[in-house]
Scaffold this motif. Structure first.
Motif, PDB file in Angstrom:
ATOM      1  N   PHE A 146       0.866  -1.166   0.000  1.00 35.59           N
ATOM      2  CA  PHE A 146       0.000   0.000   0.000  1.00 35.59           C
ATOM      3  C   PHE A 146       0.911   1.227   0.000  1.00 35.59           C
ATOM      4  CE2 PHE A 146      -3.062   2.912   2.322  1.00 35.59           C
ATOM      5  CZ  PHE A 146      -3.933   3.042   1.240  1.00 35.59           C
ATOM      6  N   PRO A 147       1.279   1.722  -1.177  1.00 36.50           N
ATOM      7  CA  PRO A 147       2.315   2.745  -1.291  1.00 36.50           C
ATOM      8  C   PRO A 147       2.101   3.999  -0.451  1.00 36.50           C
ATOM      9  CG  PRO A 147       1.888   1.791  -3.428  1.00 36.50           C
ATOM     10  CD  PRO A 147       0.844   1.235  -2.508  1.00 36.50           C
ATOM     11  N   LEU A 148       0.857   4.375  -0.183  1.00 35.01           N
ATOM     12  CA  LEU A 148       0.604   5.569   0.610  1.00 35.01           C
ATOM     13  C   LEU A 148       1.060   5.409   2.057  1.00 35.01           C
ATOM     14  CD1 LEU A 148      -0.607   8.415   0.711  1.00 35.01           C
ATOM     15  CD2 LEU A 148      -2.835   7.378   1.204  1.00 35.01           C
ATOM     16  N   SER A 149       1.018   4.186   2.578  1.00 36.79           N
ATOM     17  CA  SER A 149       1.450   3.902   3.952  1.00 36.79           C
ATOM     18  C   SER A 149       2.453   2.743   3.920  1.00 36.79           C
ATOM     19  CB  SER A 149       0.250   3.550   4.834  1.00 36.79           C
ATOM     20  OG  SER A 149      -0.626   4.640   4.957  1.00 36.79           O
ATOM     21  N   PRO A 150       3.631   2.988   3.369  1.00 34.72           N
ATOM     22  CA  PRO A 150       4.574   1.902   3.097  1.00 34.72           C
ATOM     23  C   PRO A 150       5.149   1.223   4.333  1.00 34.72           C
ATOM     24  CG  PRO A 150       5.612   4.030   2.722  1.00 34.72           C
ATOM     25  CD  PRO A 150       4.160   4.304   2.933  1.00 34.72           C
ATOM     26  N   ILE A 151       5.378   1.980   5.394  1.00 32.73           N
ATOM     27  CA  ILE A 151       5.956   1.371   6.597  1.00 32.73           C
ATOM     28  C   ILE A 151       4.897   0.548   7.328  1.00 32.73           C
ATOM     29  CG2 ILE A 151       7.280   1.756   8.695  1.00 32.73           C
ATOM     30  CD1 ILE A 151       8.642   2.618   6.076  1.00 32.73           C
ATOM     31  N   TYR A 152       3.692   1.080   7.395  1.00 32.96           N
ATOM     32  CA  TYR A 152       2.592   0.330   8.005  1.00 32.96           C
ATOM     33  C   TYR A 152       2.411  -1.011   7.298  1.00 32.96           C
ATOM     34  CZ  TYR A 152      -2.185  -0.904   9.376  1.00 32.96           C
ATOM     35  OH  TYR A 152      -3.295  -1.573   9.838  1.00 32.96           O
ATOM     36  N   GLY A 153       2.362  -0.966   5.953  1.00 30.11           N
ATOM     37  CA  GLY A 153       2.191  -2.203   5.194  1.00 30.11           C
ATOM     38  C   GLY A 153       3.294  -3.207   5.473  1.00 30.11           C
ATOM     39  N   ALA A 154       4.519  -2.708   5.548  1.00 29.04           N
ATOM     40  CA  ALA A 154       5.652  -3.597   5.828  1.00 29.04           C
ATOM     41  C   ALA A 154       5.539  -4.238   7.210  1.00 29.04           C
ATOM     42  CB  ALA A 154       6.965  -2.820   5.708  1.00 29.04           C
ATOM     43  N   THR A 155       5.068  -3.450   8.196  1.00 32.04           N
ATOM     44  CA  THR A 155       4.948  -4.004   9.547  1.00 32.04           C
ATOM     45  C   THR A 155       3.866  -5.068   9.616  1.00 32.04           C
ATOM     46  OG1 THR A 155       3.367  -2.289  10.305  1.00 32.04           O
ATOM     47  CG2 THR A 155       5.720  -1.841  10.592  1.00 32.04           C
ATOM     48  N   LYS A 156       2.757  -4.851   8.919  1.00 32.99           N
ATOM     49  CA  LYS A 156       1.678  -5.835   8.965  1.00 32.99           C
ATOM     50  C   LYS A 156       2.045  -7.109   8.198  1.00 32.99           C
ATOM     51  CE  LYS A 156      -1.162  -3.632  11.611  1.00 32.99           C
ATOM     52  NZ  LYS A 156      -1.465  -4.145  12.973  1.00 32.99           N
ATOM     53  N   SER A 157       2.784  -6.967   7.112  1.00 34.87           N
ATOM     54  CA  SER A 157       3.283  -8.161   6.413  1.00 34.87           C
ATOM     55  C   SER A 157       4.244  -8.927   7.308  1.00 34.87           C
ATOM     56  CB  SER A 157       3.993  -7.750   5.115  1.00 34.87           C
ATOM     57  OG  SER A 157       3.083  -7.213   4.185  1.00 34.87           O
ATOM     58  N   GLY A 158       5.100  -8.183   8.009  1.00 33.83           N
ATOM     59  CA  GLY A 158       6.038  -8.826   8.931  1.00 33.83           C
ATOM     60  C   GLY A 158       5.331  -9.515  10.075  1.00 33.83           C
ATOM     61  N   LEU A 159       4.300  -8.867  10.626  1.00 36.41           N
ATOM     62  CA  LEU A 159       3.558  -9.473  11.738  1.00 36.41           C
ATOM     63  C   LEU A 159       2.814 -10.717  11.281  1.00 36.41           C
ATOM     64  CD1 LEU A 159       2.702  -9.351  14.676  1.00 36.41           C
ATOM     65  CD2 LEU A 159       0.844  -7.785  14.019  1.00 36.41           C
ATOM     66  N   ARG A 160       2.323 -10.699  10.055  1.00 38.75           N
ATOM     67  CA  ARG A 160       1.641 -11.878   9.511  1.00 38.75           C
ATOM     68  C   ARG A 160       2.616 -13.055   9.399  1.00 38.75           C
ATOM     69  NH1 ARG A 160      -2.611 -14.005   6.924  1.00 38.75           N
ATOM     70  NH2 ARG A 160      -2.366 -15.151   4.970  1.00 38.75           N
ATOM     71  N   SER A 161       3.797 -12.801   8.886  1.00 43.78           N
ATOM     72  CA  SER A 161       4.814 -13.855   8.760  1.00 43.78           C
ATOM     73  C   SER A 161       5.210 -14.384  10.141  1.00 43.78           C
ATOM     74  CB  SER A 161       6.039 -13.301   8.027  1.00 43.78           C
ATOM     75  OG  SER A 161       7.073 -14.260   7.976  1.00 43.78           O
ATOM     76  N   TYR A 162       5.432 -13.463  11.076  1.00 42.57           N
ATOM     77  CA  TYR A 162       5.782 -13.848  12.446  1.00 42.57           C
ATOM     78  C   TYR A 162       4.690 -14.707  13.068  1.00 42.57           C
ATOM     79  CZ  TYR A 162       6.014 -13.284  17.524  1.00 42.57           C
ATOM     80  OH  TYR A 162       6.016 -13.520  18.874  1.00 42.57           O
TER      81      TYR A 162
END
Length: 260
Positions: A146-162
């Motif tokens: 989600f390019p508008l909120s790139p860090i948020y998206g990265a954190t949620k992808s990371g939390l999903r993997s975790y």
């Protein structure tokens, strides 16, 4: 999972999903504890939800998590469920040079490191309980950029993997690991997007309806819960990821360009 007579800790419980979870779970006959950074807002929730227990704590601060654990376990030794809900979502343009190296990762500390540290701190206690659970709140944005909120998206992808890895490692214990993949909702988290080009608030889901779906999923032991449009996003992320990215890239495109 039975959702009565549990002792449940919810981070970020003063608004949005956290507040809705607290209200519903309290009504079901559970002991509910919430955390938040703002004491005034915690006091307001105590008035609205008689019987709720509150602790002022910031999940981005590891020392506060350690203190929270000591306080909660001392007062509530029967704690058997942790809901990692606290989160922050910002619009960020990488062209904006006013964002310093510390500030750029703020969402990482709250959205990703916070839940990881909370689990690490509380897991030994949860493993001792007869029936225990961890619920990590991620997002439909965990399924796509989600390019508008790139860090948020990265954190949620990371939390999903975790969360997926955590579930595998805890499969031989009595701790169930759930994930709520939440679609966009009418919560304070999304208020900042009002008026942004390409953002359609008609697509947002009511928090009460979303949490209703989450409660039903927990009761059915549905380890991954996809309310509303999250189910559609799950399919699209698999069959048409490029198309999905092209659509999400339209949200805030003008805003991002204005920062260049």
């Amino acid at each position: 999972m039975k959702l009565q007579h549990n002792t449940i800790l919810i981070t970020g419980g003063t608004s949005g999903f956290g507040y809705e979870f607290a209200s519903r779970l309290l009504a079901l006959g559970n002991t509910v504890i919430i955390t938040g950074r703002n004491q005034d807002r915690l006091d307001e929730v105590r008035v609205k939800l008689p019987g709720i227990h509150t602790f002022q704590s910031d999940v981005s601060d590891s020392e506060q998590i350690t203190l929270l654990f000591k306080q909660v376990i001392t007062q509530f030794p029967g704690l058997n469920m942790l809901i990692n809900n606290a989160g922050e979502m910002r619009m960020i343009s990488f062209h904006d040079t006013s964002i310093d190296l510390h500030n750029i990762t703020r969402e990482v500390e709250i959205n990703l490191m916070g839940p990881i540290r909370m689990v690490q701190q509380f897991l030994p206690h949860l493993k001792k309980q007869k029936n225990a659970a961890i619920l990590n709140v991620t997002s439909g944005i965990a399924l796509m950029p989600f390019p508008l909120s790139p860090i948020y998206g990265a954190t949620k992808s990371g939390l999903r993997s975790y969360t997926k890895s955590l579930r595998v490692q805890l499969k031989s214990t009595g701790v169930k690991v759930f994930e709520l993949i939440a679609p966009g909702s009418t919560t304070p988290l999304n208020d900042k997007f009002a008026g942004i080009d390409g953002f359609d608030d008609k697509m947002l889901m009511a928090p009460a309806k979303l949490i209703d779906a989450a409660i039903k999923g927990l009761m059915k032991d549905q380890l991954e819960i996809y309310p509303g449009l999250a189910g559609v996003m799950r399919v699209m992320s698999r069959v048409a990821p490029a198309f999905l990215l092209s659509q999400t890239s339209k949200v805030g495109a003008q805003w991002i360009a204005s920062k260049n």
